[in-house]
Design a protein around this motif. Structure first.
Motif, PDB file in Angstrom:
ATOM      1  N   ALA A  45       0.934  -1.178  -0.090  1.00 46.42           N
ATOM      2  CA  ALA A  45      -0.101   0.040  -0.145  1.00 46.42           C
ATOM      3  C   ALA A  45       0.853   1.496   0.009  1.00 46.42           C
ATOM      4  N   GLU A  46       2.181   1.127   0.102  1.00 46.30           N
ATOM      5  CA  GLU A  46       2.934   2.563   0.162  1.00 46.30           C
ATOM      6  C   GLU A  46       3.248   2.997  -1.129  1.00 46.30           C
ATOM      7  N   GLN A  47       1.841   3.623  -1.763  1.00 44.45           N
ATOM      8  CA  GLN A  47       1.928   4.228  -2.994  1.00 44.45           C
ATOM      9  C   GLN A  47       0.709   5.191  -3.093  1.00 44.45           C
ATOM     10  N   GLY A  48       0.965   6.246  -3.911  1.00 43.14           N
ATOM     11  CA  GLY A  48      -0.292   7.257  -4.026  1.00 43.14           C
ATOM     12  C   GLY A  48      -0.729   7.950  -2.939  1.00 43.14           C
ATOM     13  N   ALA A  49      -1.954   7.691  -2.734  1.00 43.35           N
ATOM     14  CA  ALA A  49      -2.761   8.469  -1.536  1.00 43.35           C
ATOM     15  C   ALA A  49      -2.076   8.090  -0.016  1.00 43.35           C
ATOM     16  N   THR A  50      -1.790   6.690  -0.168  1.00 44.08           N
ATOM     17  CA  THR A  50      -1.377   6.412   1.299  1.00 44.08           C
ATOM     18  C   THR A  50       0.252   6.496   1.393  1.00 44.08           C
ATOM     19  N   SER A  51       0.946   7.110   0.392  1.00 43.67           N
ATOM     20  CA  SER A  51       2.478   6.989   0.861  1.00 43.67           C
ATOM     21  C   SER A  51       2.859   7.839   1.916  1.00 43.67           C
ATOM     22  N   LEU A  52       3.893   7.427   2.312  1.00 46.13           N
ATOM     23  CA  LEU A  52       4.397   8.086   3.458  1.00 46.13           C
ATOM     24  C   LEU A  52       5.663   8.672   3.203  1.00 46.13           C
ATOM     25  N   ILE A  53       6.442   7.990   2.356  1.00 42.08           N
ATOM     26  CA  ILE A  53       7.530   8.256   1.740  1.00 42.08           C
ATOM     27  C   ILE A  53       7.674   8.994   0.267  1.00 42.08           C
ATOM     28  N   SER A  54       8.102  10.178   0.076  1.00 45.05           N
ATOM     29  CA  SER A  54       7.933  10.663  -1.407  1.00 45.05           C
ATOM     30  C   SER A  54       8.842  10.294  -2.202  1.00 45.05           C
ATOM     31  N   GLY A  55       8.671  10.196  -3.375  1.00 46.05           N
ATOM     32  CA  GLY A  55       9.566   9.533  -4.463  1.00 46.05           C
ATOM     33  C   GLY A  55       9.361   8.272  -4.769  1.00 46.05           C
ATOM     34  N   HIS A  56       9.850   7.408  -5.616  1.00 48.42           N
ATOM     35  CA  HIS A  56       9.816   6.334  -6.229  1.00 48.42           C
ATOM     36  C   HIS A  56      10.787   5.265  -5.489  1.00 48.42           C
ATOM     37  N   ALA A  57      11.359   5.587  -4.655  1.00 53.79           N
ATOM     38  CA  ALA A  57      12.496   4.319  -3.964  1.00 53.79           C
ATOM     39  C   ALA A  57      11.857   3.284  -3.374  1.00 53.79           C
ATOM     40  N   VAL A  58      10.784   3.525  -2.575  1.00 52.45           N
ATOM     41  CA  VAL A  58      10.218   2.412  -1.957  1.00 52.45           C
ATOM     42  C   VAL A  58       9.357   1.594  -3.139  1.00 52.45           C
ATOM     43  N   HIS A  59       8.813   2.295  -3.845  1.00 50.55           N
ATOM     44  CA  HIS A  59       8.150   1.460  -5.054  1.00 50.55           C
ATOM     45  C   HIS A  59       9.125   0.459  -6.002  1.00 50.55           C
ATOM     46  N   GLU A  60      10.022   1.032  -6.238  1.00 48.90           N
ATOM     47  CA  GLU A  60      11.088   0.539  -6.955  1.00 48.90           C
ATOM     48  C   GLU A  60      11.608  -0.872  -6.314  1.00 48.90           C
ATOM     49  N   TYR A  61      12.065  -0.474  -4.895  1.00 46.55           N
ATOM     50  CA  TYR A  61      12.608  -1.491  -4.280  1.00 46.55           C
ATOM     51  C   TYR A  61      11.363  -2.749  -3.884  1.00 46.55           C
ATOM     52  N   VAL A  62      10.005  -2.643  -3.751  1.00 44.05           N
ATOM     53  CA  VAL A  62       9.323  -3.591  -3.505  1.00 44.05           C
ATOM     54  C   VAL A  62       8.467  -3.708  -4.569  1.00 44.05           C
ATOM     55  N   HIS A  63       8.779  -3.500  -5.822  1.00 42.25           N
ATOM     56  CA  HIS A  63       8.027  -3.768  -6.966  1.00 42.25           C
ATOM     57  C   HIS A  63       7.743  -5.070  -7.477  1.00 42.25           C
ATOM     58  N   ASP A  64       8.920  -5.814  -7.563  1.00 35.75           N
ATOM     59  CA  ASP A  64       8.560  -7.222  -7.703  1.00 35.75           C
ATOM     60  C   ASP A  64       7.910  -7.969  -6.974  1.00 35.75           C
ATOM     61  N   GLY A  65       8.100  -7.774  -5.536  1.00 31.33           N
ATOM     62  CA  GLY A  65       7.388  -8.328  -4.612  1.00 31.33           C
ATOM     63  C   GLY A  65       5.931  -8.100  -4.746  1.00 31.33           C
ATOM     64  N   ARG A  66       5.597  -6.822  -5.203  1.00 32.57           N
ATOM     65  CA  ARG A  66       4.165  -6.574  -5.260  1.00 32.57           C
ATOM     66  C   ARG A  66       3.403  -7.398  -6.561  1.00 32.57           C
ATOM     67  N   HIS A  67       4.236  -7.477  -7.555  1.00 31.49           N
ATOM     68  CA  HIS A  67       3.742  -8.359  -8.733  1.00 31.49           C
ATOM     69  C   HIS A  67       3.830  -9.772  -8.330  1.00 31.49           C
ATOM     70  N   LEU A  68       4.836 -10.250  -7.541  1.00 30.18           N
ATOM     71  CA  LEU A  68       4.792 -11.761  -7.117  1.00 30.18           C
ATOM     72  C   LEU A  68       3.547 -11.917  -6.102  1.00 30.18           C
ATOM     73  N   LEU A  69       3.140 -11.234  -5.302  1.00 32.26           N
ATOM     74  CA  LEU A  69       2.144 -11.233  -4.598  1.00 32.26           C
ATOM     75  C   LEU A  69       0.681 -11.147  -5.027  1.00 32.26           C
ATOM     76  N   GLY A  70       0.726 -10.348  -6.082  1.00 33.80           N
ATOM     77  CA  GLY A  70      -0.534 -10.068  -6.950  1.00 33.80           C
ATOM     78  C   GLY A  70      -1.018  -8.906  -6.191  1.00 33.80           C
ATOM     79  N   PHE A  71      -0.360  -7.732  -5.693  1.00 34.70           N
ATOM     80  CA  PHE A  71      -0.757  -6.640  -5.413  1.00 34.70           C
ATOM     81  C   PHE A  71      -1.017  -5.682  -6.589  1.00 34.70           C
ATOM     82  N   PRO A  72      -2.210  -4.795  -6.404  1.00 30.57           N
ATOM     83  CA  PRO A  72      -2.163  -4.013  -7.809  1.00 30.57           C
ATOM     84  C   PRO A  72      -1.143  -2.928  -7.871  1.00 30.57           C
ATOM     85  N   CYS A  73      -0.621  -2.742  -8.937  1.00 25.78           N
ATOM     86  CA  CYS A  73       0.689  -2.008  -9.042  1.00 25.78           C
ATOM     87  C   CYS A  73       0.543  -0.929 -10.269  1.00 25.78           C
TER      88      CYS A  73
END
Ligand SMILES: [Zn+2]
Length: 74
Positions: A45-73
């Motif tokens: 959930a660390e993306q968009g409206a619920t994002s606590l950390i600005s920028g794309h660093a967290v998104h890039e870091y957990v991106h593959d995990g998101r797709h692996l676990l089926g979270f909407p990305c």
């Protein structure tokens, strides 16, 4: 070369399991739940409206995990 796998230091008895009281496990259980929820938040959930950390660093870091676990990305 006559190396035996059995140890002569053991008495041959069956080791009894160690009883761990629930009170000793509770802090570790709470810690595990908090850590798991934090990880779930950052992966899921660390993306968009619920994002606590600005920028794309967290998104890039957990991106593959998101797709692996089926979270909407994306
Ligand atoms: Zn994606």
């Amino acid at each position: 070369m006559s190396q035996s796998l059995s140890s002569s230091s053991h008495s041959g008895g069956i080791a009894a399991p160690v009883a761990i009281p629930i009170r000793a496990l509770v802090p570790w259980a709470v810690f595990t739940v908090v850590l798991s929820l934090l990880l779930l938040y950052f992966v899921g959930a660390e993306q968009g409206a619920t994002s606590l950390i600005s920028g794309h660093a967290v998104h890039e870091y957990v991106h593959d995990g998101r797709h692996l676990l089926g979270f909407p990305c994306h």
